[in-house]
Design a protein around this motif. Structure first.
Motif, PDB file in Angstrom:
ATOM      1  N   LYS A 195     -28.217  -3.842  16.834  1.00  0.00           N
ATOM      2  CA  LYS A 195     -28.565  -3.499  18.213  1.00  0.00           C
ATOM      3  C   LYS A 195     -28.398  -4.718  19.124  1.00  0.00           C
ATOM      4  CE  LYS A 195     -31.713   0.329  17.252  1.00  0.00           C
ATOM      5  NZ  LYS A 195     -33.093   0.880  17.410  1.00  0.00           N
ATOM      6  N   ALA A 196     -28.729  -5.897  18.605  1.00  0.00           N
ATOM      7  CA  ALA A 196     -28.532  -7.119  19.382  1.00  0.00           C
ATOM      8  C   ALA A 196     -27.048  -7.331  19.673  1.00  0.00           C
ATOM      9  CB  ALA A 196     -29.107  -8.319  18.646  1.00  0.00           C
ATOM     10  N   ILE A 197     -26.209  -7.159  18.646  1.00  0.00           N
ATOM     11  CA  ILE A 197     -24.769  -7.326  18.825  1.00  0.00           C
ATOM     12  C   ILE A 197     -24.240  -6.317  19.838  1.00  0.00           C
ATOM     13  CG2 ILE A 197     -22.538  -6.999  17.670  1.00  0.00           C
ATOM     14  CD1 ILE A 197     -23.815  -8.262  15.165  1.00  0.00           C
ATOM     15  N   ALA A 198     -24.696  -5.074  19.731  1.00  0.00           N
ATOM     16  CA  ALA A 198     -24.252  -4.041  20.678  1.00  0.00           C
ATOM     17  C   ALA A 198     -24.657  -4.391  22.108  1.00  0.00           C
ATOM     18  CB  ALA A 198     -24.836  -2.687  20.279  1.00  0.00           C
ATOM     19  N   THR A 199     -25.835  -4.999  22.269  1.00  0.00           N
ATOM     20  CA  THR A 199     -26.300  -5.391  23.606  1.00  0.00           C
ATOM     21  C   THR A 199     -25.461  -6.540  24.144  1.00  0.00           C
ATOM     22  OG1 THR A 199     -28.541  -4.668  23.041  1.00  0.00           O
ATOM     23  CG2 THR A 199     -28.302  -6.132  24.943  1.00  0.00           C
ATOM     24  N   ARG A 219     -21.654 -14.831  23.590  1.00  0.00           N
ATOM     25  CA  ARG A 219     -20.597 -14.949  22.567  1.00  0.00           C
ATOM     26  C   ARG A 219     -21.075 -15.776  21.379  1.00  0.00           C
ATOM     27  NH1 ARG A 219     -17.553 -15.940  27.356  1.00  0.00           N
ATOM     28  NH2 ARG A 219     -16.341 -14.089  27.970  1.00  0.00           N
ATOM     29  N   GLN A 220     -21.781 -16.840  21.651  1.00  0.00           N
ATOM     30  CA  GLN A 220     -22.287 -17.692  20.569  1.00  0.00           C
ATOM     31  C   GLN A 220     -23.281 -16.947  19.700  1.00  0.00           C
ATOM     32  OE1 GLN A 220     -23.870 -21.063  22.683  1.00  0.00           O
ATOM     33  NE2 GLN A 220     -21.841 -21.875  23.218  1.00  0.00           N
ATOM     34  N   ARG A 221     -24.204 -16.247  20.335  1.00  0.00           N
ATOM     35  CA  ARG A 221     -25.206 -15.512  19.559  1.00  0.00           C
ATOM     36  C   ARG A 221     -24.561 -14.356  18.803  1.00  0.00           C
ATOM     37  NH1 ARG A 221     -28.430 -17.675  17.268  1.00  0.00           N
ATOM     38  NH2 ARG A 221     -29.366 -15.646  16.778  1.00  0.00           N
ATOM     39  N   ARG A 222     -23.623 -13.683  19.420  1.00  0.00           N
ATOM     40  CA  ARG A 222     -22.939 -12.582  18.738  1.00  0.00           C
ATOM     41  C   ARG A 222     -22.224 -13.089  17.492  1.00  0.00           C
ATOM     42  NH1 ARG A 222     -19.077  -9.605  17.231  1.00  0.00           N
ATOM     43  NH2 ARG A 222     -18.883  -7.375  17.765  1.00  0.00           N
ATOM     44  N   ALA A 223     -21.515 -14.199  17.627  1.00  0.00           N
ATOM     45  CA  ALA A 223     -20.805 -14.774  16.489  1.00  0.00           C
ATOM     46  C   ALA A 223     -21.789 -15.178  15.389  1.00  0.00           C
ATOM     47  CB  ALA A 223     -19.986 -15.984  16.933  1.00  0.00           C
ATOM     48  N   ALA A 224     -22.911 -15.773  15.781  1.00  0.00           N
ATOM     49  CA  ALA A 224     -23.883 -16.200  14.784  1.00  0.00           C
ATOM     50  C   ALA A 224     -24.481 -14.995  14.053  1.00  0.00           C
ATOM     51  CB  ALA A 224     -24.991 -17.001  15.456  1.00  0.00           C
ATOM     52  N   LEU A 225     -24.786 -13.938  14.785  1.00  0.00           N
ATOM     53  CA  LEU A 225     -25.354 -12.738  14.156  1.00  0.00           C
ATOM     54  C   LEU A 225     -24.335 -12.085  13.228  1.00  0.00           C
ATOM     55  CD1 LEU A 225     -27.222 -11.159  17.207  1.00  0.00           C
ATOM     56  CD2 LEU A 225     -28.284 -12.150  15.161  1.00  0.00           C
ATOM     57  N   SER A 226     -23.077 -12.096  13.603  1.00  0.00           N
ATOM     58  CA  SER A 226     -22.028 -11.521  12.760  1.00  0.00           C
ATOM     59  C   SER A 226     -21.894 -12.262  11.437  1.00  0.00           C
ATOM     60  CB  SER A 226     -20.672 -11.541  13.492  1.00  0.00           C
ATOM     61  OG  SER A 226     -20.744 -10.747  14.669  1.00  0.00           O
ATOM     62  N   GLN A 227     -22.345 -13.517  11.443  1.00  0.00           N
ATOM     63  CA  GLN A 227     -22.273 -14.336  10.224  1.00  0.00           C
ATOM     64  C   GLN A 227     -23.604 -14.370   9.487  1.00  0.00           C
ATOM     65  OE1 GLN A 227     -20.797 -18.156  11.504  1.00  0.00           O
ATOM     66  NE2 GLN A 227     -18.917 -17.264  12.389  1.00  0.00           N
ATOM     67  N   GLY A 228     -24.539 -13.508   9.958  1.00  0.00           N
ATOM     68  CA  GLY A 228     -25.804 -13.380   9.243  1.00  0.00           C
ATOM     69  C   GLY A 228     -26.924 -14.274   9.709  1.00  0.00           C
ATOM     70  N   ALA A 229     -26.777 -14.886  10.883  1.00  0.00           N
ATOM     71  CA  ALA A 229     -27.824 -15.784  11.384  1.00  0.00           C
ATOM     72  C   ALA A 229     -29.064 -14.979  11.760  1.00  0.00           C
ATOM     73  CB  ALA A 229     -27.316 -16.551  12.603  1.00  0.00           C
ATOM     74  N   THR A 230     -30.212 -15.660  11.764  1.00  0.00           N
ATOM     75  CA  THR A 230     -31.478 -15.054  12.192  1.00  0.00           C
ATOM     76  C   THR A 230     -32.012 -15.885  13.364  1.00  0.00           C
ATOM     77  OG1 THR A 230     -32.679 -16.395  10.578  1.00  0.00           O
ATOM     78  CG2 THR A 230     -32.025 -14.168   9.909  1.00  0.00           C
ATOM     79  N   PRO A 231     -32.931 -15.312  14.149  1.00  0.00           N
ATOM     80  CA  PRO A 231     -33.470 -16.035  15.321  1.00  0.00           C
ATOM     81  C   PRO A 231     -34.115 -17.360  14.923  1.00  0.00           C
ATOM     82  CG  PRO A 231     -34.137 -13.729  15.381  1.00  0.00           C
ATOM     83  CD  PRO A 231     -33.501 -13.953  14.033  1.00  0.00           C
TER      84      PRO A 231
END
Length: 231
Positions: A195-199, A219-231
């Motif tokens: 949902k974060a990526i979609a937002t 873009r940075q957060r999207r890329a990090a989430l796509s690689q499995g990053a957490t907050p």
């Protein structure tokens, strides 16, 4: 002065103010000069002028505007106690409606800065409920409520307010950008990365993202989430 080129306006304000002894100026002129100083980045001059007005003419009908202008600058400077004092004086005194409404908003901002989140939310809600409040204050009030809720780890409730901003106030691009990032951050906090990526994607596809620092963050957060990053 407003008709002059932008790079000449500050000097023109200084020249105008320098022609007169402050002691000889009335409150209407003083509040105008103080506003002009603030508008042109001369904060110390504006503060001194408006404080002189309040000291010399405390009962003037221009005093509430002077207090509101001081509160606005103090919010910008994160001087929360001073901002609250000036805004609260307007709210609890007699002021024109537009000055009163602005002061309610500034009081809410100061309360949030002071960590008095419940009182801040109440004040923000007064802005949202007041039909006379300028539309430009509504998305900022929603963002303020969301920030108060985030500070209390109420992520789902905060997210609902962020979403209202970009659904209802699309013309306010700065606030829309902040709302998309805030909403996505809430999804990250609730461990809903898709949902974060979609937002983030929705924001990057919107007009509000073009040429902004927020787009780079998304873009940075999207890329990090796509690689499995957490907050």
């Amino acid at each position: 002065i407003q008709r002059l080129p932008a790079d000449s306006q500050t000097a023109a304000v200084a020249a105008f103010a320098g022609r007169y002894n402050t002691d000889n100026l009335g409150p209407e002129t003083l509040v105008w000069i103080g506003r002009e100083w603030f508008d042109h980045g001369m904060v110390s001059n504006g503060t001194a002028t408006l404080e002189f007005l309040l000291d010399r003419y405390p009962e003037s009908r221009h005093a509430p505007e002077a207090q509101m202008l001081l509160a606005r600058q103090e919010v910008a400077d994160q001087r929360w106690d001073d901002a609250f004092g000036h805004a609260d004086a307007v709210v609890n005194g007699a002021a024109d409606l537009d000055i009163y409404v602005e002061a309610v908003f500034l009081r809410a901002e100061a309360l949030r800065g002071l960590g008095r989140y419940g009182e801040a939310i109440t004040a923000y809600n007064e802005i949202l409920a007041n039909r006379a409040a300028p539309r430009r204050l509504k998305p900022d009030a929603l963002l303020g409520i969301a920030a108060c809720l985030c500070a209390q780890n109420e992520w789902n409730q905060a997210n609902a307010y962020y979403q209202r901003v970009y659904v209802l106030y699309g013309a306010y691009k700065k606030q829309v950008a902040a709302a998309y990032l805030g909403s996505a951050a809430c999804f990250e906090q609730t461990r809903e990365p898709q949902k974060a990526i979609a937002t983030y994607d929705a924001f990057l596809e919107s007009d509000a993202a073009r040429g902004t620092a927020e787009a780079a963050t998304a873009r940075q957060r999207r890329a990090a989430l796509s690689q499995g990053a957490t907050p």
